[in-house]
Write a protein that holds these residues in place. Sequence first.
Motif, mmCIF file in Angstrom:
data_model
loop_
_atom_site.group_PDB
_atom_site.id
_atom_site.type_symbol
_atom_site.label_atom_id
_atom_site.label_comp_id
_atom_site.label_asym_id
_atom_site.label_seq_id
_atom_site.Cartn_x
_atom_site.Cartn_y
_atom_site.Cartn_z
ATOM 1 N N ILE A 35 0.834 -1.200 0.000
ATOM 2 C CA ILE A 35 0.000 0.000 0.000
ATOM 3 C C ILE A 35 0.867 1.247 0.000
ATOM 4 N N ASN A 36 2.046 1.173 0.632
ATOM 5 C CA ASN A 36 2.927 2.337 0.591
ATOM 6 C C ASN A 36 3.270 2.670 -0.859
ATOM 7 N N PHE A 37 3.215 3.957 -1.156
ATOM 8 C CA PHE A 37 3.367 4.388 -2.542
ATOM 9 C C PHE A 37 4.810 4.237 -3.001
ATOM 10 N N PHE A 38 5.751 4.531 -2.103
ATOM 11 C CA PHE A 38 7.160 4.481 -2.511
ATOM 12 C C PHE A 38 8.004 3.864 -1.399
ATOM 13 N N TRP B 123 -1.467 6.069 -7.814
ATOM 14 C CA TRP B 123 -2.096 5.041 -6.957
ATOM 15 C C TRP B 123 -1.583 5.155 -5.536
ATOM 16 N N ASP B 124 -1.729 6.341 -5.006
ATOM 17 C CA ASP B 124 -1.353 6.652 -3.643
ATOM 18 C C ASP B 124 -2.444 6.115 -2.716
ATOM 19 N N PRO B 125 -2.102 5.698 -1.480
ATOM 20 C CA PRO B 125 -3.135 5.112 -0.611
ATOM 21 C C PRO B 125 -4.357 6.005 -0.432
ATOM 22 N N TRP B 178 -0.262 5.070 6.275
ATOM 23 C CA TRP B 178 0.832 4.797 5.343
ATOM 24 C C TRP B 178 1.490 6.123 4.997
ATOM 25 N N ASN B 179 2.556 6.450 5.702
ATOM 26 C CA ASN B 179 3.109 7.788 5.519
ATOM 27 C C ASN B 179 3.950 7.903 4.255
ATOM 28 N N GLN B 180 4.201 6.789 3.574
ATOM 29 C CA GLN B 180 4.971 6.896 2.334
ATOM 30 C C GLN B 180 4.023 6.992 1.147
ATOM 31 N N GLY B 181 3.291 8.087 1.097
ATOM 32 C CA GLY B 181 2.375 8.312 -0.018
ATOM 33 C C GLY B 181 2.693 9.626 -0.688
ATOM 34 N N LEU B 182 1.932 9.932 -1.735
ATOM 35 C CA LEU B 182 2.200 11.164 -2.470
ATOM 36 C C LEU B 182 1.415 12.331 -1.878
#
Lengths: 147, 241
Positions: A35-38, B123-125, B178-182
Amino acid sequence: MKSLKKQRRIQIIVLAFVTLAISTGLIGYAMRDGINFFRSPSQVVQDPPAATEVFRIGGLVEEGSLIRGQGETVSFNVTDGGASVPVVFTGVLPDLFGENQGMVGMGKYVGGVFQATEILAKHDEEYMPKEVIDALKEQGVYEDPNS
Amino acid sequence: MSLWQYANPVKFLNLSGKVLPTLSVLTVICLVTGMYWGYFLTPDDYKQGSTVKIIYIHVPSALIAINAWFMMLVAALIWLIRRHHVSALAAKAASHVGVVMTLIALITGAFWGQPMWGTWWAWDPRLTSFLILFLFYLGYIALWSAIEDPDTAADLTSVLCIVGSVFAVLSRYAVNFWNQGLHQGATLSLDKEENISDVFYFPLLFCIAGFVLLFLVLTLVGTRAEIRNRRARALVAREKG
């Protein structure tokens, strides 16, 4: 629902909420990496993906590492404070892209260099009028929060 | 005097008919003030330039899109537990407003993302859970019209509403999980120091108030229409008798 007594309806609803919360939690936990984008530079350095894998890397553009003017190609380092990964990219960058700004790039990690095919800029949740910043800069009071 | 007396359709129609004119006027005042202030009287942002002005539509509509679902959830629970028809119809009416707000937030978000992030869609959470919320709205509305018996339709859509609330919660809190998003974190929050300068903040508050009032007005009008529609159908059924 129609034939049930009120008490039983409430019990079923509470039960539904509990199971829904548990299942959501489990799915979220199982898929947390997907789910994490990057991925962060630290994750990439610790566990380098195969050269054929296409993934996204995200972090801040390291200060002083951005080199333009090699034709259309730019190179810079992306960092999360822990590790730093060199990136090369050929193409058009978004407006907000710059040193000390957040970015997300998609591409492959080949021989210690991230070869990006797409670069996105990430912005923070701060909004300030331009004049205020300009005035503060003139007075020498303003400090870039990212530096 | 209890709140539940407004579960009676007649009392509901009376009260809502009385407050609607005032609410409508307030809606127009808030929206016009907020939009005019936001679009013509605010300066450019230090990083984003004038693109920041999309915030005056994007943030309020996304806020309504998510909170409309929570309102539908409360209404659905009241229907499931206490069997008040007005409650079920209010949820149905709110879904029509909510789906439009979700669509507005998605479209304005794309227009904002293109110049700032460099992409219309990612496709960011947070973006993904918001898109799923939109699909839930469509499914919810489709389910209402797919079932003929009104009570069964209300039951099944209420269950769908409970399931969909997962994505309403995720749309709001995905950036925290989920902090790793855009998508960036919340600008407006009650527990942190403010991230937004007052010149942008006050018109935004007017816009948010305007959208909340607009949602209330449209939902009340929609609920009244649903109640009358159901009465009309009952009359027709009796005529055919």
